[in-house]
Every structure is written in structure tokens, then in C-alpha cells.
Design a protein around this motif. Structure first.
Motif, PDB file in Angstrom:
ATOM      1  N   UNK A  36      -0.064  10.234  -4.718  1.00 54.29           N
ATOM      2  CA  UNK A  36       0.632   9.096  -4.095  1.00 54.29           C
ATOM      3  C   UNK A  36       2.135   9.295  -4.241  1.00 54.29           C
ATOM      4  N   UNK A  37       2.859   8.922  -3.197  1.00 50.96           N
ATOM      5  CA  UNK A  37       4.304   9.161  -3.127  1.00 50.96           C
ATOM      6  C   UNK A  37       5.051   7.842  -2.967  1.00 50.96           C
ATOM      7  N   UNK A  63       0.867  -1.190   0.000  1.00 44.92           N
ATOM      8  CA  UNK A  63       0.000   0.000   0.000  1.00 44.92           C
ATOM      9  C   UNK A  63       0.900   1.234   0.000  1.00 44.92           C
ATOM     10  N   UNK A  64       0.715   2.089  -0.970  1.00 46.69           N
ATOM     11  CA  UNK A  64       1.549   3.290  -1.091  1.00 46.69           C
ATOM     12  C   UNK A  64       0.900   4.452  -0.354  1.00 46.69           C
ATOM     13  N   UNK A  65       1.750   5.358   0.058  1.00 40.34           N
ATOM     14  CA  UNK A  65       1.297   6.564   0.741  1.00 40.34           C
ATOM     15  C   UNK A  65       0.294   7.306  -0.153  1.00 40.34           C
ATOM     16  N   UNK A  66      -0.860   7.650   0.371  1.00 35.92           N
ATOM     17  CA  UNK A  66      -1.806   8.379  -0.483  1.00 35.92           C
ATOM     18  C   UNK A  66      -2.399   9.543   0.276  1.00 35.92           C
ATOM     19  N   UNK A  67      -2.595  10.604  -0.437  1.00 36.44           N
ATOM     20  CA  UNK A  67      -3.141  11.840   0.120  1.00 36.44           C
ATOM     21  C   UNK A  67      -4.416  12.156  -0.641  1.00 36.44           C
ATOM     22  N   UNK A  68      -5.516  11.866  -0.008  1.00 33.68           N
ATOM     23  CA  UNK A  68      -6.819  12.116  -0.634  1.00 33.68           C
ATOM     24  C   UNK A  68      -7.255  13.537  -0.362  1.00 33.68           C
ATOM     25  N   UNK A  93      -3.971   2.970  -8.284  1.00 34.63           N
ATOM     26  CA  UNK A  93      -2.709   3.719  -8.384  1.00 34.63           C
ATOM     27  C   UNK A  93      -1.988   3.886  -7.051  1.00 34.63           C
ATOM     28  N   UNK A  94      -2.595   3.416  -5.965  1.00 33.49           N
ATOM     29  CA  UNK A  94      -1.949   3.510  -4.652  1.00 33.49           C
ATOM     30  C   UNK A  94      -1.515   2.132  -4.133  1.00 33.49           C
ATOM     31  N   UNK A  95      -1.418   1.156  -5.076  1.00 28.55           N
ATOM     32  CA  UNK A  95      -0.898  -0.159  -4.694  1.00 28.55           C
ATOM     33  C   UNK A  95       0.224  -0.541  -5.655  1.00 28.55           C
ATOM     34  N   UNK A  96       1.313  -1.061  -5.116  1.00 33.51           N
ATOM     35  CA  UNK A  96       2.434  -1.470  -5.950  1.00 33.51           C
ATOM     36  C   UNK A  96       2.794  -2.910  -5.677  1.00 33.51           C
ATOM     37  N   UNK A 121      13.535   3.542  -0.359  1.00 27.60           N
ATOM     38  CA  UNK A 121      13.426   2.767   0.890  1.00 27.60           C
ATOM     39  C   UNK A 121      12.070   2.924   1.586  1.00 27.60           C
ATOM     40  N   UNK A 122      11.184   3.729   1.046  1.00 23.98           N
ATOM     41  CA  UNK A 122       9.919   3.945   1.745  1.00 23.98           C
ATOM     42  C   UNK A 122       8.780   4.144   0.753  1.00 23.98           C
ATOM     43  N   UNK A 123       7.901   3.187   0.614  1.00 20.00           N
ATOM     44  CA  UNK A 123       7.786   1.928   1.352  1.00 20.00           C
ATOM     45  C   UNK A 123       8.469   0.763   0.641  1.00 20.00           C
TER      46      UNK A 123
END
Ligand code: TYD
Length: 141
Positions: free
Chosen positions: A29-30, A17-22, A93-96, A34-36
Motif C-alpha cells: 500500500x502506498x 481507501x489507500x492505494x493497494x497492490x495485491x 492496512x489499506x484504510x486510513x 497529496x494523494x490520497x
């Protein structure tokens, strides 16, 4: 010739799960070194305009780590460690999907307009590829 790093399993590949700003005015998404993801980013490329019914991939990497993101549309990734296979659908787009070295992968079932962002741990190196499936199976013995 490079050795395959580690005796990896499809179970080591995971959806992160990627960092997401709704926000009311859109989402962001960022991904950072190294993160994540567990590696430093050396290269980014993306697949797009994939004709219906086409597949991509069909190879393994000896040492490259990758994170694949469906930044638009959807597609499936079939992961294969020579013993087990797993099919993972990417459509957010917030999952890798983290793919560790030594995993055969095929990307298929692309939706219309799909874009696959590939974030990679190293620069392009053809010697890092295993493009023949039997050679891949032999490398896993
Ligand atoms: P490939 O990695 O086989 O694509 P896919 O897995 O998406 O089907 O690469 C396709 C072609 O593009 C191949 O000839 C190598 C070239 N290529 C580069 O020149 N630089 C790169 O960073 C990548 C990923 C591919």
C-alpha cells in the motif's frame, strides 16, 4: 497561542481507501503527498507494544492533520468535535482515518500486536496540542 484552524466537525474526518497492490506474493500500500491525503507529509511515527486495556491520544490539535492506519491488528478511534462523537474501528492496512484539526481523539480497544501508523502534516510541536478537555470545549465556542 495558536488558534484552532476551522470549525471542524467529526463528519469531516473520513476513512480513506489507500492505494493497494495485491499480488500472490503479498500486498503493498502506498501513501504519497497529496494523494490520497490532502496534505504534504512532514512526519511519520507509530504506536506499538500498547498494553491491553490502554488508551492513547486524549487530546486535540490546533492545526495538525493526521492520517491514522492500523498497519497491523486493530484499534478504535473516538472522534469528538465538542458536540458530536463518532467511534471508528481501523483494522485494515489499506484504510486510513483522516483527522482534521480541532478534533478531540482517543484511541482505545487495541488488539494484541496492533501498530498504529500516524502520518502527520507537520513536525512535532507541543503548542499545537490541546491536552485539557475543558480547554478543548472552550476552544470550540
Ligand atoms: P502524544 O502525542 O501525547 O501520544 P499519544 O497521542 O499517542 O498518546 O505523545 C506522547 C509523548 O511523546 C509526549 O511526551 C510527546 C512525545 N512525542 C514526541 O516527542 N514527538 C512526537 O512526534 C510525538 C507524536 C510525541
Amino acid at each position: 497561542m495558536k488558534e484552532v484552524i476551522g470549525n471542524s466537525s467529526v463528519d469531516f474526518c473520513k476513512v480513506i481507501e489507500l492505494d493497494k497492490h495485491h499480488h500472490a506474493n503479498g500486498n503493498l500500500t502506498v501513501v504519497e503527498n497529496q494523494s490520497p491525503i490532502p496534505f504534504d507529509i512532514k512526519r511519520i511515527y507509530y504506536l506499538y507494544d500498547i498494553p491491553g486495556g490502554e488508551s492513547r491520544g486524549g487530546h486535540a490539535h490546533r492545526s495538525l492533520q493526521q492520517l491514522l492506519v492500523a498497519i497491523s491488528g486493530s484499534f478504535d478511534v473516538v472522534l469528538d468535535d465538542g458536540t458530536n462523537q463518532r467511534r471508528v474501528t481501523l483494522n485494515r492496512p489499506y484504510q486510513g482515518l483522516l483527522i482534521v484539526p480541532g478534533i478531540w481523539r482517543v484511541l482505545d480497544n487495541f488488539s494484541s500486536g496492533a501498530v498504529c501508523l500516524c502520518i502527520a502534516s507537520d513536525h512535532y510541536d507541543e503548542d499545537d496540542y490541546i491536552r485539557d478537555y475543558q480547554s478543548f470545549l472552550d476552544s470550540r465556542k
